[in-house]
Design a protein around this motif. Structure first.
Motif, PDB file in Angstrom:
ATOM      1  N   LEU A 258       0.774  -1.081  -0.060  1.00 64.66           N
ATOM      2  CA  LEU A 258      -0.033  -0.139   0.079  1.00 64.66           C
ATOM      3  C   LEU A 258       0.870   1.177   0.139  1.00 64.66           C
ATOM      4  O   LEU A 258       0.664   2.101  -0.709  1.00 64.66           O
ATOM      5  CB  LEU A 258      -0.982  -0.178   1.139  1.00 64.66           C
ATOM      6  CG  LEU A 258      -1.920   1.260   1.284  1.00 64.66           C
ATOM      7  CD1 LEU A 258      -2.906   1.110   0.091  1.00 64.66           C
ATOM      8  CD2 LEU A 258      -2.670   1.087   2.782  1.00 64.66           C
ATOM      9  N   PHE A 259       1.659   1.081   0.673  1.00 60.14           N
ATOM     10  CA  PHE A 259       2.755   2.367   0.749  1.00 60.14           C
ATOM     11  C   PHE A 259       3.700   2.542  -0.381  1.00 60.14           C
ATOM     12  O   PHE A 259       3.688   3.730  -0.935  1.00 60.14           O
ATOM     13  CB  PHE A 259       3.986   2.273   1.875  1.00 60.14           C
ATOM     14  CG  PHE A 259       5.013   3.120   1.681  1.00 60.14           C
ATOM     15  CD1 PHE A 259       4.689   4.314   2.230  1.00 60.14           C
ATOM     16  CD2 PHE A 259       6.297   2.634   1.397  1.00 60.14           C
ATOM     17  CE1 PHE A 259       6.171   5.309   1.978  1.00 60.14           C
ATOM     18  CE2 PHE A 259       7.518   3.361   1.110  1.00 60.14           C
ATOM     19  CZ  PHE A 259       7.272   5.026   1.511  1.00 60.14           C
ATOM     20  N   VAL A 260       3.959   1.560  -1.253  1.00 61.83           N
ATOM     21  CA  VAL A 260       4.549   1.879  -2.403  1.00 61.83           C
ATOM     22  C   VAL A 260       3.671   2.255  -3.556  1.00 61.83           C
ATOM     23  O   VAL A 260       3.937   3.141  -4.621  1.00 61.83           O
ATOM     24  CB  VAL A 260       5.125   0.246  -2.954  1.00 61.83           C
ATOM     25  CG1 VAL A 260       5.578   0.227  -4.300  1.00 61.83           C
ATOM     26  CG2 VAL A 260       6.479  -0.065  -2.124  1.00 61.83           C
ATOM     27  N   ASP A 261       2.352   1.595  -3.337  1.00 66.88           N
ATOM     28  CA  ASP A 261       1.452   1.980  -4.249  1.00 66.88           C
ATOM     29  C   ASP A 261       1.012   3.635  -4.113  1.00 66.88           C
ATOM     30  O   ASP A 261       1.151   4.214  -5.077  1.00 66.88           O
ATOM     31  CB  ASP A 261       0.144   1.219  -4.059  1.00 66.88           C
ATOM     32  CG  ASP A 261      -1.035   1.738  -5.226  1.00 66.88           C
ATOM     33  OD1 ASP A 261      -0.809   1.518  -6.395  1.00 66.88           O
ATOM     34  OD2 ASP A 261      -2.203   1.958  -4.682  1.00 66.88           O
ATOM     35  N   ALA A 262       0.973   4.242  -2.903  1.00 65.46           N
ATOM     36  CA  ALA A 262       0.672   5.497  -2.464  1.00 65.46           C
ATOM     37  C   ALA A 262       1.980   6.240  -3.168  1.00 65.46           C
ATOM     38  O   ALA A 262       1.727   7.336  -3.665  1.00 65.46           O
ATOM     39  CB  ALA A 262       0.583   5.625  -1.091  1.00 65.46           C
ATOM     40  N   LEU A 263       3.037   5.914  -2.868  1.00 70.16           N
ATOM     41  CA  LEU A 263       4.314   6.692  -2.983  1.00 70.16           C
ATOM     42  C   LEU A 263       4.233   6.701  -4.819  1.00 70.16           C
ATOM     43  O   LEU A 263       4.593   8.038  -5.428  1.00 70.16           O
ATOM     44  CB  LEU A 263       5.644   6.024  -2.639  1.00 70.16           C
ATOM     45  CG  LEU A 263       7.034   6.684  -2.772  1.00 70.16           C
ATOM     46  CD1 LEU A 263       7.026   8.130  -2.451  1.00 70.16           C
ATOM     47  CD2 LEU A 263       8.076   5.710  -2.565  1.00 70.16           C
ATOM     48  N   GLY A 264       4.039   5.738  -5.538  1.00 70.38           N
ATOM     49  CA  GLY A 264       4.032   5.695  -6.849  1.00 70.38           C
ATOM     50  C   GLY A 264       3.017   6.508  -7.421  1.00 70.38           C
ATOM     51  O   GLY A 264       3.274   7.460  -8.548  1.00 70.38           O
ATOM     52  N   ASN A 265       1.686   6.585  -6.605  1.00 70.13           N
ATOM     53  CA  ASN A 265       0.858   7.672  -7.455  1.00 70.13           C
ATOM     54  C   ASN A 265       1.241   8.979  -6.937  1.00 70.13           C
ATOM     55  O   ASN A 265       0.687   9.717  -8.081  1.00 70.13           O
ATOM     56  CB  ASN A 265      -0.489   7.233  -6.745  1.00 70.13           C
ATOM     57  CG  ASN A 265      -1.140   5.984  -7.368  1.00 70.13           C
ATOM     58  OD1 ASN A 265      -1.622   6.031  -8.582  1.00 70.13           O
ATOM     59  ND2 ASN A 265      -1.538   4.992  -6.791  1.00 70.13           N
ATOM     60  N   VAL A 266       1.676   9.393  -6.057  1.00 70.01           N
ATOM     61  CA  VAL A 266       2.026  10.648  -5.684  1.00 70.01           C
ATOM     62  C   VAL A 266       3.225  11.084  -6.892  1.00 70.01           C
ATOM     63  O   VAL A 266       3.238  12.007  -7.360  1.00 70.01           O
ATOM     64  CB  VAL A 266       2.416  10.977  -4.227  1.00 70.01           C
ATOM     65  CG1 VAL A 266       3.233  12.192  -4.163  1.00 70.01           C
ATOM     66  CG2 VAL A 266       1.387  10.714  -3.285  1.00 70.01           C
ATOM     67  N   ALA A 267       4.006  10.179  -7.044  1.00 72.49           N
ATOM     68  CA  ALA A 267       5.186  10.569  -7.926  1.00 72.49           C
ATOM     69  C   ALA A 267       4.703  10.640  -9.321  1.00 72.49           C
ATOM     70  O   ALA A 267       5.046  11.622 -10.128  1.00 72.49           O
ATOM     71  CB  ALA A 267       6.191   9.461  -7.969  1.00 72.49           C
ATOM     72  N   LYS A 268       3.540  10.082  -9.811  1.00 70.00           N
ATOM     73  CA  LYS A 268       3.073  10.112 -11.146  1.00 70.00           C
ATOM     74  C   LYS A 268       2.197  11.345 -11.012  1.00 70.00           C
ATOM     75  O   LYS A 268       2.242  11.957 -12.029  1.00 70.00           O
ATOM     76  CB  LYS A 268       2.191   8.898 -11.298  1.00 70.00           C
ATOM     77  CG  LYS A 268       2.611   7.527 -11.572  1.00 70.00           C
ATOM     78  CD  LYS A 268       1.709   6.581 -11.651  1.00 70.00           C
ATOM     79  CE  LYS A 268       2.219   5.192 -11.706  1.00 70.00           C
ATOM     80  NZ  LYS A 268       1.518   4.118 -11.529  1.00 70.00           N
TER      81      LYS A 268
ATOM     82  N   LEU B 254       7.981   1.261  -8.475  1.00 68.91           N
ATOM     83  CA  LEU B 254       6.807   1.828  -7.863  1.00 68.91           C
ATOM     84  C   LEU B 254       5.632   1.620  -8.353  1.00 68.91           C
ATOM     85  O   LEU B 254       4.385   2.102  -7.863  1.00 68.91           O
ATOM     86  CB  LEU B 254       7.019   3.440  -7.817  1.00 68.91           C
ATOM     87  CG  LEU B 254       8.318   4.058  -7.233  1.00 68.91           C
ATOM     88  CD1 LEU B 254       8.192   5.587  -7.468  1.00 68.91           C
ATOM     89  CD2 LEU B 254       8.508   3.572  -5.542  1.00 68.91           C
ATOM     90  N   GLY B 255       5.299   0.792  -9.201  1.00 72.58           N
ATOM     91  CA  GLY B 255       4.142   0.122  -9.741  1.00 72.58           C
ATOM     92  C   GLY B 255       3.600  -0.780  -8.837  1.00 72.58           C
ATOM     93  O   GLY B 255       4.131  -1.414  -7.811  1.00 72.58           O
ATOM     94  N   SER B 256       2.191  -1.365  -9.614  1.00 73.94           N
ATOM     95  CA  SER B 256       1.686  -2.665  -8.732  1.00 73.94           C
ATOM     96  C   SER B 256       2.568  -3.680  -8.527  1.00 73.94           C
ATOM     97  O   SER B 256       3.171  -4.189  -9.780  1.00 73.94           O
ATOM     98  CB  SER B 256       0.550  -2.860  -9.595  1.00 73.94           C
ATOM     99  OG  SER B 256      -0.107  -3.879  -8.971  1.00 73.94           O
ATOM    100  N   GLY B 257       2.732  -4.234  -7.501  1.00 72.17           N
ATOM    101  CA  GLY B 257       3.582  -5.269  -7.474  1.00 72.17           C
ATOM    102  C   GLY B 257       5.207  -4.823  -7.251  1.00 72.17           C
ATOM    103  O   GLY B 257       6.048  -5.876  -7.114  1.00 72.17           O
ATOM    104  N   GLY B 258       5.275  -3.662  -7.386  1.00 73.74           N
ATOM    105  CA  GLY B 258       6.806  -3.178  -7.254  1.00 73.74           C
ATOM    106  C   GLY B 258       7.522  -3.435  -5.910  1.00 73.74           C
ATOM    107  O   GLY B 258       6.927  -3.476  -4.652  1.00 73.74           O
ATOM    108  N   ASN B 259       8.690  -3.645  -5.927  1.00 75.15           N
ATOM    109  CA  ASN B 259       9.513  -3.792  -4.567  1.00 75.15           C
ATOM    110  C   ASN B 259      10.800  -2.944  -4.510  1.00 75.15           C
ATOM    111  O   ASN B 259      12.012  -3.409  -4.926  1.00 75.15           O
ATOM    112  CB  ASN B 259       9.827  -5.306  -4.416  1.00 75.15           C
ATOM    113  CG  ASN B 259      10.276  -5.447  -3.010  1.00 75.15           C
ATOM    114  OD1 ASN B 259      10.323  -4.715  -1.937  1.00 75.15           O
ATOM    115  ND2 ASN B 259      11.402  -6.600  -2.810  1.00 75.15           N
ATOM    116  N   PRO B 260      10.699  -1.738  -4.318  1.00 75.58           N
ATOM    117  CA  PRO B 260      11.833  -0.790  -4.401  1.00 75.58           C
ATOM    118  C   PRO B 260      12.822  -0.939  -3.269  1.00 75.58           C
ATOM    119  O   PRO B 260      12.344  -1.247  -2.366  1.00 75.58           O
ATOM    120  CB  PRO B 260      11.234   0.353  -4.489  1.00 75.58           C
ATOM    121  CG  PRO B 260       9.906   0.690  -3.612  1.00 75.58           C
ATOM    122  CD  PRO B 260       9.684  -1.042  -4.235  1.00 75.58           C
TER     123      PRO B 260
END
Length: 286
Positions: free
Chosen positions: A218-228, A250-256
């Motif tokens: 959920l955190f990665v998804d939120a961070l990715g959406n803010v970046a976009k 930072l996309g769905s299923g991402g693991n930065p």
């Protein structure tokens, strides 16, 4: 070589003069054309290119065999997700073309949701999309998230519902980032605050809410959406990371990697803050 994604509506079987002029410009510049295999605009574009014996063309198709390949060009076969049918089956090739393209030209009948979704896919990846409304003889250059959202707001409620139904959750979150991230205006922000300040507050609240959940995805998804929402190209420039790797991580299923997270947050003007859960709970209890 520049890749141009050319797509359009099934109902456009004849290309108007302004579209042919744009195609001729693409030919003169020697760009590589990525085109689908459907009837309608795809087939009409293929015929125009075949008539002038244009070679830098790749025909994309979902599955093993293209429905149309007028010029007998090389094909790019895309395997759709298992079990999908109908629109989503053929949308797999469109998503692949949007990823591979540098910019796009969409030939629209004013009704097709699929053509408009291709504009979304391009703009979401920070690529310019030229949308030609054939019936209205109008051309839109959609270059940014704001331009996309303004365009969508001008569509009929029925069209927006159709787009929402056909888009993936990740795609549609780009159209409506606030609901997707659970944004809400901070009542403590003064009325004189700028729109940018309000958005920054909402972005921070969204990231904090995701962190508080303890759900890494959920955190990665939120961070990715803010970046976009801020602009992935700008984030890539400021972090020194490639735009493509940022979209993946930072996309769905991402693991930065944690280092990537810190660099992205710095680019977004944010920083992590650690506090004791025990002390915070004791303070609230007191």
């Amino acid at each position: 070589m520049t890749n141009v994604f050319i797509g359009g509506s099934r109902q456009v079987s004849r290309l108007p003069a302004n579209i042919k002029e744009r195609l001729n410009t693409i030919i003169e510049k020697g760009h590589r054309v990525l085109v689908g295999d459907a009837n309608g605009a795809d087939k009409a574009v293929q015929k125009h290119l075949a008539d002038v014996h244009y070679e830098p063309v790749i025909v994309f198709c979902s599955g093993l065999t293209p429905r149309n390949n007028v010029g007998r060009w090389p094909t790019h076969n895309v395997t759709p997700p298992k079990g999908v049918k109908g629109f989503q089956f053929y949308a797999a090739k469109d998503r692949e073309m949007a990823r591979e393209a540098d910019f796009g030209l969409m030939i629209w009948d004013g009704k097709s949701a699929g053509t408009v979704l291709n504009v979304l896919r391009l703009v979401k990846d920070d690529k310019i999309a030229v949308l030609v409304n054939v019936p209205e003889k109008a051309t839109l250059n959609i270059k940014s998230a704001d331009a996309w959202r303004e365009f969508v707001q001008g569509l009929s409620p029925e069209m927006r519902d159709d787009l929402r139904e056909r888009a993936t959750a990740d795609e549609w979150s780009f159209s409506n980032p606030s609901p997707q991230l659970g944004f809400s205006l901070d009542s403590e922000i003064p009325e004189s605050a700028s729109t940018t300040e309000v958005l920054e507050s909402d972005f921070v609240k969204a990231i904090n809410a995701a962190l508080s959940s303890g759900d890494a995805a959920l955190f990665v998804d939120a961070l990715g959406n803010v970046a976009k929402a801020r602009g992935m190209s700008q984030v890539a420039k400021e972090t020194g990371l490639s735009r493509e790797s940022l979209y993946r991580s930072l996309g769905s299923g991402g693991n930065p990697e944690f280092g990537t997270v810190l660099r992205v947050m710095t680019s977004l003007g944010m920083r992590l803050h650690v506090e004791s859960v025990r002390q915070a709970s004791a303070h609230q209890a007191g």
